[in-house]
Scaffold this active site. Structure first.
Site, PDB file in Angstrom:
ATOM      1  N   ASP A 113      74.201 -13.084  65.482  1.00 18.40           N
ATOM      2  CA  ASP A 113      73.840 -14.282  66.253  1.00 18.40           C
ATOM      3  C   ASP A 113      72.808 -15.131  65.500  1.00 18.40           C
ATOM      4  O   ASP A 113      71.748 -14.652  65.124  1.00 18.40           O
ATOM      5  CB  ASP A 113      73.299 -13.876  67.629  1.00 18.40           C
ATOM      6  CG  ASP A 113      74.339 -13.062  68.403  1.00 18.40           C
ATOM      7  OD1 ASP A 113      75.533 -13.393  68.305  1.00 18.40           O
ATOM      8  OD2 ASP A 113      73.958 -12.098  69.082  1.00 18.40           O
ATOM      9  N   ASP A 169      73.163 -10.356  59.845  1.00 13.32           N
ATOM     10  CA  ASP A 169      72.927 -10.377  61.277  1.00 13.32           C
ATOM     11  C   ASP A 169      74.061 -11.226  61.872  1.00 13.32           C
ATOM     12  O   ASP A 169      74.715 -11.974  61.154  1.00 13.32           O
ATOM     13  CB  ASP A 169      71.553 -11.014  61.509  1.00 13.32           C
ATOM     14  CG  ASP A 169      71.289 -11.321  62.953  1.00 13.32           C
ATOM     15  OD1 ASP A 169      71.590 -10.469  63.804  1.00 13.32           O
ATOM     16  OD2 ASP A 169      70.786 -12.437  63.232  1.00 13.32           O
TER      17      ASP A 169
HETATM   18 MG    MG Z   1      69.977 -13.358  64.985  1.00 16.80          MG
END
Ligand code: MG
Ligand code: ZN
Length: 209
Positions: A12, A10
Site C-alpha cells: 500500500d 511494500d
Molecule cells: Mg505502505
C-alpha cells in the site's frame, strides 16, 4: 548455490494508492478490492526491476482482517487483483509475504505481538531463507518508516517513497529511520537500481595506470 538479490516491495502506497477516509481523518490502506487502485506504472516498474536481475518480493502488513475491517475472502480478492494487474504487464511477483497480526486485533487468532509485523524483520528473514537471498545486496522499497526500519535491521539498502518535507525529516530523526535513498514513486526505482549497478561495475574495473 549463488544467492539472489531481491527488491522487497511494500504494497500500500507503493504498488497501489492509499485512501483518505474523511470520517476518520485517516489515510490508510484500501479496505476492499474495489477500493484498491494499482498505480498505472506499477506493473512496468516491477517488470523492469526483475529484468535487472532482482527478485521482486512483496512484504506487507495487512491487519484489516484482524481488525474486522474486511474479511479474509476480501483480502484474497485484493491479492488476486494485484496479481491480475501485474500480469497485464507480463509480470509477476516472485513471492508475497503478509503479516495478518495486530497486537490489538478484534479477531482473537490474529491478536498477537508477532515477529513479522513491520518494523519487525520476521518476514524478511523468512523470505531470505526460503529464496536464498543476499540481504546485504537487496533493497527495501516502502512509503513508511516501518519499511525503512525493517530493511535496515536485516541490512538491506532502503528506498523511501514520497516527497521530502521538513515534517518527514523530523520523523526520520525521531524514529532513527534514515533511508539510503528517497524517490517520488516506484516509477523511479528501476533507474536508480540501474545506475547503482553501473556504478558498482565501474568501481569493480581495474583503475587505468
Ligand atoms: Mg505502505
Ligand atoms: Zn505478524
Amino acid at each position: 548455490m549463488r544467492k539472489s538479490r531481491a527488491v522487497f516491495l511494500d504494497r500500500d502506497g507503493v504498488l497501489n494508492d492509499l485512501e483518505y477516509n474523511p470520517e476518520e481523518g485517516r489515510i490508510g490502506s484500501p479496505l476492499s478490492a474495489k477500493q484498491l487502485r494499482i498505480f498505472p506504472y506499477a506493473g512496468e516498474s516491477v517488470r523492469r526491476i526483475k529484468e535487472l536481475g532482482f527478485k521482486a518480493i512483496l512484504v506487507s502488513n495487512q491487519p484489516g482482517v484482524a481488525k474486522r475491517q474486511f474479511t479474509h475472502s476480501e483480502l484474497e480478492k485484493m491479492i488476486g487483483k494485484v496479481r491480475k494487474e501485474l500480469a497485464k504487464h507480463e509480470c509477476s511477483l516472485d513471492a508475497e509475504y503478509y503479516c495478518l497480526h495486530h497486537p490489538d486485533a478484534i479477531v482473537r487468532k490474529y491478536r498477537l505481538d508477532c515477529d513479522c509485523r513491520k518494523p519487525k524483520p520476521g518476514l524478511l528473514f523468512r523470505a531470505a531463507k526460503e529464496h536464498n537471498l543476499d540481504l546485504g545486496n537487496s533493497f527495501f522499497v516502502g512509503d513508511a518508516l516501518v519499511d525503512v526500519k525493517a530493511g535496515r535491521i536485516v541490512g538491506c539498502r532502503t528506498i523511501l517513497l514520497g516527497h521530502p518535507t521538513t515534517f518527514l525529516s523530523m520523523m526520520i530523526e525521531r524514529e532513527d529511520a534514515r533511508p539510503d535513498f528517497m524517490l517520488p514513486s516506484l516509477k523511479q526505482v528501476p533507474d536508480l537500481l540501474r545506475s547503482l549497478k553501473s556504478e558498482g561495475a565501474a568501481a569493480g574495473k581495474k583503475a587505468p595506470n
